[in-house]
Design an enzyme around this catalytic site. Structure first.
Site, PDB file in Angstrom:
ATOM      1  NE  ARG A   1      -4.349  -1.095   0.139  1.00  0.00           N
ATOM      2  CZ  ARG A   1      -4.550  -2.132  -0.669  1.00  0.00           C
ATOM      3  NH1 ARG A   1      -3.607  -2.514  -1.515  1.00  0.00           N
ATOM      4  NH2 ARG A   1      -5.701  -2.781  -0.671  1.00  0.00           N
TER       5      ARG A   1
ATOM      6  CD  GLU B   1      -2.685   3.748  -5.108  1.00  0.00           C
ATOM      7  OE1 GLU B   1      -3.784   3.291  -5.459  1.00  0.00           O
ATOM      8  OE2 GLU B   1      -1.752   3.041  -4.714  1.00  0.00           O
TER       9      GLU B   1
ATOM     10  CG  HIS C   1      -2.965  -0.261  -6.735  1.00  0.00           C
ATOM     11  ND1 HIS C   1      -3.384   0.433  -5.614  1.00  0.00           N
ATOM     12  CD2 HIS C   1      -2.953  -1.571  -6.366  1.00  0.00           C
ATOM     13  CE1 HIS C   1      -3.628  -0.420  -4.628  1.00  0.00           C
ATOM     14  NE2 HIS C   1      -3.371  -1.648  -5.073  1.00  0.00           N
TER      15      HIS C   1
HETATM   16  C1  DGY Z   1      -5.605  -5.604  -2.863  1.00  0.00           C
HETATM   17  O1  DGY Z   1      -6.271  -6.614  -3.136  1.00  0.00           O
HETATM   18  O2  DGY Z   1      -5.553  -5.163  -1.718  1.00  0.00           O
HETATM   19  C2  DGY Z   1      -4.840  -4.974  -3.972  1.00  0.00           C
HETATM   20  O3  DGY Z   1      -4.207  -3.829  -3.673  1.00  0.00           O
HETATM   21  C3  DGY Z   1      -5.636  -4.905  -5.236  1.00  0.00           C
HETATM   22  O4  DGY Z   1      -5.479  -6.191  -5.713  1.00  0.00           O
END
Ligand code: DGY
Length: 324
Positions: free
Chosen positions: A238, A267, A285
């Site tokens: 993240r 983002e 992402h």
């Molecule tokens: C998640 O699943 O948390 C990702 O960031 C998107 O696949």
């Protein structure tokens, strides 16, 4: 009478068809996130929702949507949802664990290799007709094989990354809040170290921790200062796990050699300085974005929704205590 549900963004037709077989569905084929105000308007009369990580479900939304019983995130991470507030409002929260681990681990390697071997830079060079023949001293990158890989967070995705490192004959280190069992360490050929050791000894540092209060800016100025000047940082977890401004400074000052990023602090905004850096590979992402995996994620969310609205326990319930 069918329950009313919202699908907040564009998803696969087959999953929408599945949902329509059970519910009265309102969808958003425009595929831009609803503003908080519009999200509340749309959710006000709904019993459930399939949402993406761009949708914020917080106290404000919940207090305006008394009929809401379940929100199904199409993601394994759910930092876009205030889970405690959901539990207070008796709203079930589900996610999509497991199905994206290998796909995300694959992509972590794509980022790592692309950054170390300057793949994107080379591609742009060739496409812009600058290549005029083989040179010994052109696009010298960093070897990956036999180097030290530091994995922060040995959950399912971190383990997938470690498993793949064996093929590159790397020495894998990991750090985590809980140490893995010895059989896991043995199978993955990885060694538990503290964060400081990992940062200072690794040639590649890859982040696989969930986002929470303790992991916000998990990598910031002090951590970057511990890394080798030849080290490369990879982040497919993240965005806020890395202090993006500190990362820009570290790259500008040559404190580390490069970065491969799939996620960003704010983002879809990205620190502008990163856009001009050749030693940085930037992806939008997409670590879990294979067709098969994204379809499985969306299907799981729909199955969670169906279970939750037909009196069953959703298979991927995050807030167990909501059932008490
Ligand atoms: C998640 O699943 O948390 C990702 O960031 C998107 O696949």
């Amino acid at each position: 009478m069918k329950s009313k549900v919202l699908i907040t963004r564009r998803i696969f037709d087959e999953v929408i068809a599945f949902a329509k077989g059970h519910f009265e569905v309102e969808e958003n084929q425009v595929d831009t996130p609803f503003s908080p105000r519009v999200l509340i308007q749309k959710l006000r009369d709904k019993a459930g929702a399939i949402i993406l990580l761009t949708d914020r479900i917080d106290e404000n939304v919940l207090s305006h949507c008394p009929d809401l019983k379940i929100v199904c995130n199409i993601a394994v991470g759910y930092n876009n949802i205030d889970v405690q507030a959901c539990t207070r409002h008796k709203v079930m929260v589900t996610n999509t664990p497991g199905v994206l681990d290998d796909t995300t681990a694959d992509f972590t390697w794509a980022l790592l290799l692309a950054t170390a071997r300057r793949l994107v830079e080379g591609d742009q060079y060739l496409r812009s007709s600058q290549w005029n023949g083989w040179k010994l001293m052109e696009f010298l990158g960093y070897d990956v094989h036999h180097k030290v890989l530091g994995i922060c967070g040995l959950g399912r995705i971190g383990q997938g990354v470690a498993r793949r490192a064996k093929g590159f004959h790397m020495q894998a280190l990991y750090t985590d809040v809980i140490r893995a069992t010895l059989p896991v360490e043995k199978e993955l050929e990885t060694r538990f170290v503290d964060k400081r050791t990992l940062l200072s000894e690794s040639d590649f540092v890859t982040l696989h921790v969930p986002l929470g209060l303790e992991t916000t800016h998990y990598i910031s100025k002090a951590e970057l200062a511990l890394m080798k000047p030849t080290a490369i940082l990879i982040n497919a977890s993240r965005g806020p796990v890395v202090d993006e401004k500190a990362l820009v400074l570290a790259l500008q000052e040559g404190k580390i050699a490069g970065a491969g990023l799939d996620v960003y602090e704010r983002e879809p905004d990205v620190e502008p300085a990163l856009l001009g850096m050749k030693n940085v590979v930037l992806a939008p992402h997409i670590a879990s974005a294979s067709r098969e995996t994204r379809l499985r994620m969306a299907t799981m969310a729909a199955e969670n929704l169906l279970a939750g609205l037909t009196g069953k326990r959703p298979p991927n319930l995050v807030n167990e205590d909501v059932l008490q």
